[in-house]
Design a protein around this motif. Structure first.
Motif, short mmCIF file in Angstrom:
data_model
loop_
_atom_site.label_atom_id
_atom_site.label_comp_id
_atom_site.label_asym_id
_atom_site.label_seq_id
_atom_site.Cartn_x
_atom_site.Cartn_y
_atom_site.Cartn_z
N TYR B 236 0.55 -1.05 0.24
CA TYR B 236 0.05 0.21 -0.01
C TYR B 236 1.22 1.46 -0.27
N ASP B 241 -2.01 1.26 -5.65
CA ASP B 241 -3.01 1.53 -5.74
C ASP B 241 -3.46 2.47 -7.36
N LYS B 267 -0.41 -6.51 -2.42
CA LYS B 267 -1.19 -5.68 -3.63
C LYS B 267 -0.48 -6.76 -4.90
#
Lengths: 224, 477
Positions: B236, B241, B267
């Motif tokens: 993260y 993202d 991720k």
């Protein structure tokens, strides 16, 4: 025969005399200026003034006699063991190298090294007192290992200085073209273990003078 | 330092250790004679030792002349040569404690001065705050008017007696040093606090970045496509993202775009989902965890390096990317703006939109062919230091008095004056003209390397010309 002016590491003028007896035989003489009267006076004055000061404080006449003896004996020892008039090196291809030094008192010391024992002549650098200096030296062959370098003989060494901060077993050569070229071209990265003999140790000429001698020596060594 | 502040105001980047690289790109790099000083060197083993050795080798490869000065280790004293003609002086100084020599401030001046003069040193680079020899040499170098750099390798506390004393010494020694290098930002913070120095003259150069490991290789690139490389842990904090948002948007716009993603982490799922959803299997390659030695092979395949970190103290990855000749696009967070000069990096806000804009800009630039050639990107701390002015004596005393407290300031000002007087005395005793210039045997320009033709023919010429160069330098100085 040529004579050239150089300076030693203290900035004093010295002269290098190259005598070419034949193609295979050359003689190099480094002459140091004579002991100057001023220097003698200065030292004598220093000793005597100190002695007189001590005498003034203690009223002991022995001090003055001691000063006279110290001056005389000191000067004799200096002339006999320390002060050098000239150092010379006679190199004869295929025969050997003769190193000699003559002192101010007239004493001479000579030594001879057979060519079969000489590996090479190189210029090395070392920490000397509070300086870093260049000096010329002879590398000697190790009798047990003819391929390797056994010993280094400092040429023209009259007194072996204890102040040299190198050790006999580990001297790394600065300007030994052939050997180092070979070593480096074969990826040599380690230390070279050598024994050596210093040249011109008392007169301590500067690098440009050493080069002159070095080149001539290499010419002769290359021929023989 | 006023100059540095002025520079900082001109550009948006406050201070970066690479900004001068851009400045100097067109200038011919000046060869520096660098002297590394530390009590710690081989045969002693440790981080500092190997850092000094590797740094020296890298500098030699870049054409600088480097020598190392350390104290004698047992029987190892005098002068030695290591790989590439790296010269090491083992000075016969007494070791006091823990391989560190004693600090009398003055006793090492004669020898160090002799070495600085005979080697024509322009920059003195000291290592480790534990080493008193390093501090001494900084002190003497400043007296002699040489440029100084100090690298701090260790962190200290503030409470116990030994660190209070060391910190004082550090304050004195660093207050007039030209530049300080720390190995990490924590270390920088620590040094700035301990030494009470201006953070602007402190650079952070992590030990781990070896520019010779990360060299550009444009031939590995696929010129029909534009490749964006991402190398980071897929977590993260690294903004994966955001990356998941960028990929579909840009892939739609540019059909010749492909992504190369190295790294592993939780991720990874996000990226795999994106790939599934938009059917981008041929254009988004997930390489998984990379070993350090493979990173370069991945980097050189790309045109653009993308970093999407949300928080970062010092981003090693972008330095590696830039070093491989990639245009870097990164988020403007943490210490990142400090790391690279403006023309090597495009900074964006940590949003998908801003990052996409940044990337599009770079893609447009790439199409126009206006990106700088990879090989031109280098860093040169030394060039910058060499341009700075060494403080004259009066300014130095003022600074010592004002920065180091009343007592230590006065004492060390006195030391500085005594040091100067001792130097004047030594210059009278042994004039510089009496000191032989050392034969430069470092690197490709070295005396020995000139023997690449048969040794017999150039025994004289090779050495002579080299020596003459040194002599000429002497005259011009």
């Amino acid at each position: 025969m040529t004579e050239e002016e150089f300076s030693d590491i203290n900035g004093n003028t010295i002269s290098l005399d190259c005598q070419s007896h034949s193609e295979f035989c050359k003689e190099f003489t480094v002459s140091v200026p004579k002991l100057s009267l001023r220097k003698v006076m200065n030292y004598t004055c220093a000793v005597w003034l100190t002695a007189y000061a001590v005498f003034f404080a203690t009223d002991n006449t022995n001090v003055l006699s001691a000063a006279i003896i110290v001056t005389l004996v000191g000067m004799m020892l200096h002339l006999h063991f320390v002060k050098i008039d000239h150092e010379s090196m006679l190199i004869i291809g295929s025969l050997g190298i003769q190193i000699s030094a003559s002192y101010a008192s007239g004493r001479e010391s000579t030594s001879f090294i057979e060519m079969s024992k000489v590996k090479d002549i190189v210029i090395n650098e070392a920490i000397y007192m509070q300086r870093v200096i260049y000096y010329l030296c002879i590398l000697l062959k190790e009798p047990s290992d003819p391929g390797g370098v056994g010993a280094v003989v400092p040429l023209f060494q009259v007194k072996r200085s204890k102040h040299f901060a190198h050790n006999n077993r580990n001297v790394v050569i600065v300007m030994q073209y052939k050997t180092l070229y070979t070593l480096f071209s074969h990826g040599f990265t380690g230390m070279l273990t050598v024994l050596y003999l210093c040249l011109f140790q008392s007169s301590k000429p500067r690098l440009n003078c050493l080069e002159e001698v070095y080149k001539s020596c290499q010419d002769i060594l290359g021929q023989s | 330092m006023g100059r540095r502040k002025g520079e900082g105001q001109k550009g948006p980047i406050p201070d970066s250790f690479l900004d001068f690289a851009a400045m100097n790109l067109k200038e011919v790099p000046r060869k520096q004679n660098v002297c590394m000083v530390s009590d710690f060197f081989y045969p002693n083993m440790g981080g500092v030792e190997s850092h000094i050795y590797q740094l020296s080798q890298c500098l030699i490869e870049r054409g600088h002349k480097v020598i190392i000065v350390t104290h004698a280790y047992g029987n190892r004293k005098g002068i030695r040569y290591l790989t590439n003609g790296l010269k090491v002086y083992y000075l016969p100084l007494k070791v006091m404690y823990n391989q560190s020599t004693s600090t009398t401030v003055f006793h090492s001046l004669p020898l160090l001065r002799y070495i600085f003069v005979r080697e024509r040193i322009t920059i003195v680079h000291s290592h480790s705050s534990f080493s008193s020899m390093a501090h001494d040499s900084l002190f003497h170098a400043k007296t002699m008017g040489l440029h100084t750099v100090f690298t701090d390798h260790s962190l200290f506390g503030f409470a116990d007696v030994s660190s209070v004393l060391t910190n004082k010494l550090l304050t004195v020694s660093l207050c007039d040093t030209n530049h300080i290098i720390c190995v990490s930002f924590t270390s920088k913070e620590n040094t700035v606090l301990r030494g009470a120095v201006n953070p602007e003259i402190v650079s952070v150069i992590p030990n781990a970045v070896d520019p010779t490991d990360f060299t550009p290789n444009p031939s590995k690139r696929d010129e029909n496509k534009i490749t964006i490389v991402v190398v980071s842990r897929l977590v993260y904090r690294k903004g994966i993202d955001l990356l998941g948002g960028i990929i579909p948007e840009l892939c739609q716009k540019y059909p010749d775009l492909q992504f190369l993603i190295g790294g592993e982490g939780p991720k990874r799922l996000v990226l795999e989902e994106v790939r599934e959803k938009y059917q981008l299997h041929d254009r988004v390659r997930l390489l998984g965890a990379l070993e350090h030695k493979d990173v370069r092979n991945v980097l050189v395949q790309g045109h653009i390096f993308l970093n999407t970190s949300l928080t970062e103290a010092f981003c090693m990855a972008i330095v590696e990317g830039a070093s491989c000749g990639l245009q870097v696009v990164s988020t403007r967070v943490g210490g990142i703006p400090e790391v690279l000069p403006e023309d090597l990096i495009i900074l964006c806000e940590p949003t998908v939109k801003s990052l996409c804009e940044g990337l599009e800009m770079v893609i447009a630039k790439h199409r126009a062919g206006s990106l700088p050639p990879p090989a031109a990107i280098h860093n040169r701390v030394y060039d910058r230091v060499a341009k700075e002015v060494v403080l004259p004596m009066d300014a130095r005393l003022n600074r010592l008095m004002s920065r180091c407290g009343p007592v230590a300031g006065c004492i060390f000002s006195l030391f500085a004056v005594l040091d100067f007087l001792l130097l004047v005395f030594l210059r009278w005793l042994v004039p510089d003209s009496n000191i032989d210039i050392a034969v430069d045997a470092t690197g490709v320009r070295g005396a020995w390397r000139r023997m690449s033709t048969p040794p017999n023919t150039c025994t004289n010429t090779g050495y002579d010309s080299n020596y003459d160069v040194a002599r000429d330098l002497n005259h011009t100085q």
